[in-house]
Design a protein around this motif. Sequence first.
Motif, short mmCIF file in Angstrom:
data_model
loop_
_atom_site.label_atom_id
_atom_site.label_comp_id
_atom_site.label_asym_id
_atom_site.label_seq_id
_atom_site.Cartn_x
_atom_site.Cartn_y
_atom_site.Cartn_z
N MET A 138 1.99 1.69 -3.46
CA MET A 138 0.88 2.16 -4.30
C MET A 138 0.70 3.66 -4.14
O MET A 138 0.50 4.38 -5.13
CB MET A 138 -0.40 1.43 -3.90
N GLU A 139 0.77 4.15 -2.90
CA GLU A 139 0.59 5.58 -2.66
C GLU A 139 1.71 6.40 -3.30
O GLU A 139 1.52 7.56 -3.65
CB GLU A 139 0.51 5.86 -1.16
N GLU A 168 0.83 -1.21 0.00
CA GLU A 168 0.00 0.00 0.00
C GLU A 168 0.86 1.25 0.00
O GLU A 168 0.55 2.24 -0.68
CB GLU A 168 -0.96 0.03 1.19
N ARG A 180 -8.04 8.06 -1.36
CA ARG A 180 -7.50 6.82 -0.78
C ARG A 180 -8.68 5.94 -0.37
O ARG A 180 -9.12 5.93 0.78
CB ARG A 180 -6.61 7.17 0.42
N ARG A 224 -1.49 4.75 -9.57
CA ARG A 224 -1.81 3.70 -8.60
C ARG A 224 -2.53 2.51 -9.24
O ARG A 224 -2.35 1.37 -8.81
CB ARG A 224 -2.62 4.25 -7.43
N GLY A 280 -5.20 -2.37 -2.58
CA GLY A 280 -5.31 -2.14 -4.01
C GLY A 280 -6.64 -2.61 -4.58
O GLY A 280 -7.18 -1.98 -5.50
#
Length: 370
Positions: free
Chosen positions: A175-176, A172, A248, A181, A203
């Motif tokens: 991903m951020e 995660e 998010r 993303r 995700g």
Amino acid sequence: MAALSRRHLLAGLGAGIALPSAFPRAFAWAPPALAGAIDPAQSLAALERAGKLPGLHALLVSQGGKLVFEHYGEGEDEGWDRPLGRVVFGPDVPHDLRSVSKSIVGLAYGIALAEGKVPPTDAKLYARFPEYADLAVQPGRDKITIHHALSMTLGLDWEELAIVYGDPRNSETAMEAAHDRYRFILERPIAGEPGVKWTYCGGATALLGRLIARGTGEALPAYCRRVLFDPLGFGPSDWSIGQDGEPRAASGARLLPRDLVKIGQLMLANGSWNGKSIVPADWVKRVTTPVVPISFGRHYGYHWYMGDFATAQPLHWFGGVGWGGQYLFVIPARDLVVAIHCGNYQRSGREQTEVMLALMRDVVLPSFAA
């Protein structure tokens, strides 16, 4: 220990332990339905004196559709990506949900599905992201469906449990930090057959949030506000936005504590609120029906957990769990909804779980019978 923290957090749901001091403040108490039940305010105060509730920010209990107990504390807090300093909590002070956000996204997907604005659960996932056609043609990815995203059984290589957040190896966190993303998620190597193994995956929630936004033409926070929060009469809400401008989805929601309780009350009412269907009843049943086992007798549905509290007779619950000590429990047999907020973001998952178990075992379950 930090590397195992979330794994401990998830593993503790269904056991019965206790441990470390909270911040006493306002109590409200309405008599429980059954004579002989203990006073939760006294039990909670005893736990605080014993130093067993570190970082407790709020505990709310609803029974029979009515809020019957509230406790608010005072302590250090933080938003998703910023410190908030010392906060005096109360009914009008929002709190991060962290990964309880996932359960809200699961409900929003069902609302959008009933409106015909998102693909059905058996639809091919990669086909819904045509901008990543180069990924879709890779062997094995054509087997992955929306069902696998909802149940976190994608079969992709993803690790959030064993690597602490903030570490670039945490999926995660990576991903951020990614420029895109959604490509980052969809290009993860295939690690196994989809539908077989549960792999905790923020995700998956991000992909669902993207499909909701694309299908409805509204940003995820705006859509949730219109179809879910406003119909339930929510106060102010917020949703953290990433550096790429995307919400998010997996962990960014922020609500008033009483409004989180309303989500649980909505679920007890099979998706209806004041006589009006908000979430289709069949979707409420679907998200809370076990799809895949996790561990310790617990299961995962469609972005909702479920299991049994270890009481004299196992007491079934379903709900959401978030980092730092955020919990939403729905206990149908007792018509109970329990919301817990803590600021234990820097404590281990084991410590977070022990606070929750102390509250449930020594305060909530003995105080509010059927």
